[in-house]
Design a protein around this motif. Structure first.
Motif, short mmCIF file in Angstrom:
data_model
loop_
_atom_site.label_atom_id
_atom_site.label_comp_id
_atom_site.label_asym_id
_atom_site.label_seq_id
_atom_site.Cartn_x
_atom_site.Cartn_y
_atom_site.Cartn_z
N GLN A 189 52.19 141.14 58.54
CA GLN A 189 52.69 142.43 58.36
C GLN A 189 54.39 142.65 58.06
O GLN A 189 54.69 143.46 57.41
CB GLN A 189 52.48 143.14 59.64
N GLU A 190 54.98 141.65 58.51
CA GLU A 190 56.40 141.37 58.50
C GLU A 190 56.73 140.98 57.12
O GLU A 190 57.79 140.55 56.78
CB GLU A 190 57.02 140.70 59.54
N GLY A 191 55.87 140.43 56.10
CA GLY A 191 55.90 139.96 54.96
C GLY A 191 55.77 138.69 54.70
O GLY A 191 56.22 138.38 53.59
N ALA A 192 55.35 137.80 55.50
CA ALA A 192 55.50 136.48 55.18
C ALA A 192 54.59 136.05 53.91
O ALA A 192 53.36 136.75 53.96
CB ALA A 192 54.85 135.82 56.25
N ALA A 193 54.84 134.97 53.05
CA ALA A 193 54.12 134.83 51.95
C ALA A 193 52.97 134.10 52.25
O ALA A 193 51.84 134.24 51.89
CB ALA A 193 54.90 134.12 50.97
N VAL A 194 53.16 132.97 53.00
CA VAL A 194 52.12 132.14 53.72
C VAL A 194 52.07 131.82 55.05
O VAL A 194 53.49 131.58 55.46
CB VAL A 194 52.21 130.95 52.76
N VAL A 195 51.25 131.90 55.83
CA VAL A 195 51.04 131.50 57.39
C VAL A 195 50.24 130.35 57.61
O VAL A 195 49.05 130.61 57.36
CB VAL A 195 50.82 132.57 58.33
N HIS A 196 50.87 129.26 58.01
CA HIS A 196 49.71 128.09 58.43
C HIS A 196 50.04 127.95 59.86
O HIS A 196 51.01 128.29 60.21
CB HIS A 196 50.15 126.83 57.56
N THR A 197 48.73 127.58 60.49
CA THR A 197 49.20 127.56 62.08
C THR A 197 48.68 125.97 62.44
O THR A 197 47.91 125.35 61.93
CB THR A 197 48.08 128.60 62.64
N GLY A 198 49.35 125.66 63.63
CA GLY A 198 49.27 124.36 64.15
C GLY A 198 49.06 124.62 65.67
O GLY A 198 49.83 125.16 66.16
N VAL A 199 48.21 123.70 66.29
CA VAL A 199 48.06 123.56 67.76
C VAL A 199 47.87 122.26 68.17
O VAL A 199 47.25 121.50 67.48
CB VAL A 199 46.71 124.40 68.24
N LEU A 200 48.35 122.14 69.56
CA LEU A 200 48.17 120.76 70.16
C LEU A 200 46.78 120.40 70.40
O LEU A 200 46.23 119.59 69.92
CB LEU A 200 49.05 120.42 71.27
N LEU A 201 46.06 121.60 70.95
CA LEU A 201 44.74 121.32 71.25
C LEU A 201 43.92 122.60 70.78
O LEU A 201 44.32 123.82 70.83
CB LEU A 201 44.67 121.50 72.87
N ALA A 202 42.55 122.07 70.53
CA ALA A 202 41.66 123.33 70.04
C ALA A 202 40.53 123.05 71.11
O ALA A 202 39.85 122.12 71.07
CB ALA A 202 41.34 123.33 68.59
N LYS A 203 40.21 124.38 71.76
CA LYS A 203 38.91 124.03 72.58
C LYS A 203 37.71 124.19 71.70
O LYS A 203 37.71 125.14 70.88
CB LYS A 203 38.90 125.15 73.67
N ASP A 204 36.79 123.38 71.96
CA ASP A 204 35.22 123.46 71.33
C ASP A 204 34.61 124.62 71.86
O ASP A 204 33.83 124.31 72.91
CB ASP A 204 34.73 122.03 71.45
N LYS A 205 34.70 125.74 71.60
CA LYS A 205 33.96 126.94 72.02
C LYS A 205 33.94 128.18 70.97
O LYS A 205 34.63 128.24 70.28
CB LYS A 205 34.70 127.26 73.24
N HIS A 206 32.96 129.15 71.40
CA HIS A 206 33.22 130.29 70.69
C HIS A 206 34.39 131.14 70.94
O HIS A 206 34.84 131.18 72.21
CB HIS A 206 31.86 131.24 71.28
N ARG A 207 34.93 131.68 69.83
CA ARG A 207 36.13 132.19 69.84
C ARG A 207 36.00 133.89 70.11
O ARG A 207 35.13 134.27 69.16
CB ARG A 207 37.40 131.87 68.88
N ALA A 208 36.95 134.76 70.62
CA ALA A 208 36.63 136.19 70.54
C ALA A 208 37.32 136.55 69.06
O ALA A 208 36.86 137.42 68.60
CB ALA A 208 37.87 136.72 71.47
N GLU A 209 38.11 135.71 68.47
CA GLU A 209 38.52 136.07 67.06
C GLU A 209 38.17 134.91 66.11
O GLU A 209 38.22 133.74 66.61
CB GLU A 209 39.98 136.26 67.04
N GLU A 210 37.82 135.19 64.94
CA GLU A 210 37.34 134.29 64.05
C GLU A 210 38.76 133.75 63.45
O GLU A 210 39.31 134.11 62.43
CB GLU A 210 36.50 134.86 63.10
N VAL A 211 39.04 132.82 64.14
CA VAL A 211 40.47 131.78 63.49
C VAL A 211 40.14 130.54 63.83
O VAL A 211 39.84 130.28 64.83
CB VAL A 211 41.39 132.32 64.18
N GLU A 212 40.75 129.68 63.09
CA GLU A 212 41.00 128.16 63.08
C GLU A 212 42.28 127.83 62.87
O GLU A 212 42.95 128.50 62.05
CB GLU A 212 39.79 127.47 62.31
N ALA A 213 42.84 126.88 63.37
CA ALA A 213 44.31 126.41 63.48
C ALA A 213 44.22 125.33 61.97
O ALA A 213 43.11 124.73 61.73
CB ALA A 213 44.68 125.67 64.24
N ASP A 214 45.01 125.45 61.17
CA ASP A 214 45.03 124.37 59.96
C ASP A 214 45.62 123.08 60.29
O ASP A 214 45.09 122.11 59.49
CB ASP A 214 46.25 124.96 59.10
#
Length: 177
Positions: free
Chosen positions: A115-140
């Motif tokens: 919304q603020e105008g980013a051209a590309v957004v990639h995401t990174g996380v230290l940990l990802a839980k193996d579970k159903h998520r409330a939002e359909e999102v995965e980290a790059d």
């Protein structure tokens, strides 16, 4: 503090090796030029600092303070606690968070960055839980996949404690009371 930990899930040496690999992945995936890194406070601070020292490129580092947890559970809402939002217009952004759990935080912040105008957004996380998520999102970029356990250390906390542990550990339930 060590007595509050049921078991060490990921030790410091394993984390260090994975951060080396993640830095190579990030460097490979982003085009030339300065990368804007958004660190979600406070949980991602330790992870981000160690990761970003391994990325050999110009970086602009910004921090956002967001909140979505109450005790051991997600509150179900993502609250932006800062009045200032980083300038990301037409920029390549790497959003770093400590853990991907419900997906609400990564989803809400990513949407706001676009919304603020980013051209590309990639995401990174230290940990990802193996579970159903409330939002359909995965980290790059994911450091480690873990089960659905409450973990602390390496930046992750419970009521502000345990962030300074050099490993990720499973918190004993009695320590959470």
């Amino acid at each position: 503090m060590r007595n509050d930990i049921e078991r060490v899930l990921i030790d410091e040496a394993v984390i260090e090796r994975r951060l080396d690999s993640m830095a190579v992945e990030i460097e490979r995936d982003f085009p030339d030029g300065t990368l804007v890194v958004i660190i979600l406070l406070k949980g991602a601070l330790v992870f981000a600092a160690d990761l970003l020292r391994r990325v050999p490129r110009p970086l602009e580092i910004e921090c956002l303070n967001v909140s979505s947890y109450e005790g051991l559970e997600s509150s179900g809402q993502v609250n932006f606690l800062d009045r200032h939002f980083p300038d990301v217009k037409d920029r390549h952004v790497l959003l770093l968070d400590d853990i991907l759990d419900t997906g609400r935080t990564l989803h809400a912040v990513s949407e706001r960055l676009y919304q603020e105008g980013a051209a590309v957004v990639h995401t990174g996380v230290l940990l990802a839980k193996d579970k159903h998520r409330a939002e359909e999102v995965e980290a790059d970029y994911v450091g480690f996949e873990i089960g659905d356990e409450f973990v602390v250390g390496y930046g992750l906390d419970y009521k502000g404690r345990y962030r300074n542990l050099p490993y990720v550990g499973v918190l004993k339930l009695e320590a959470a009371n």
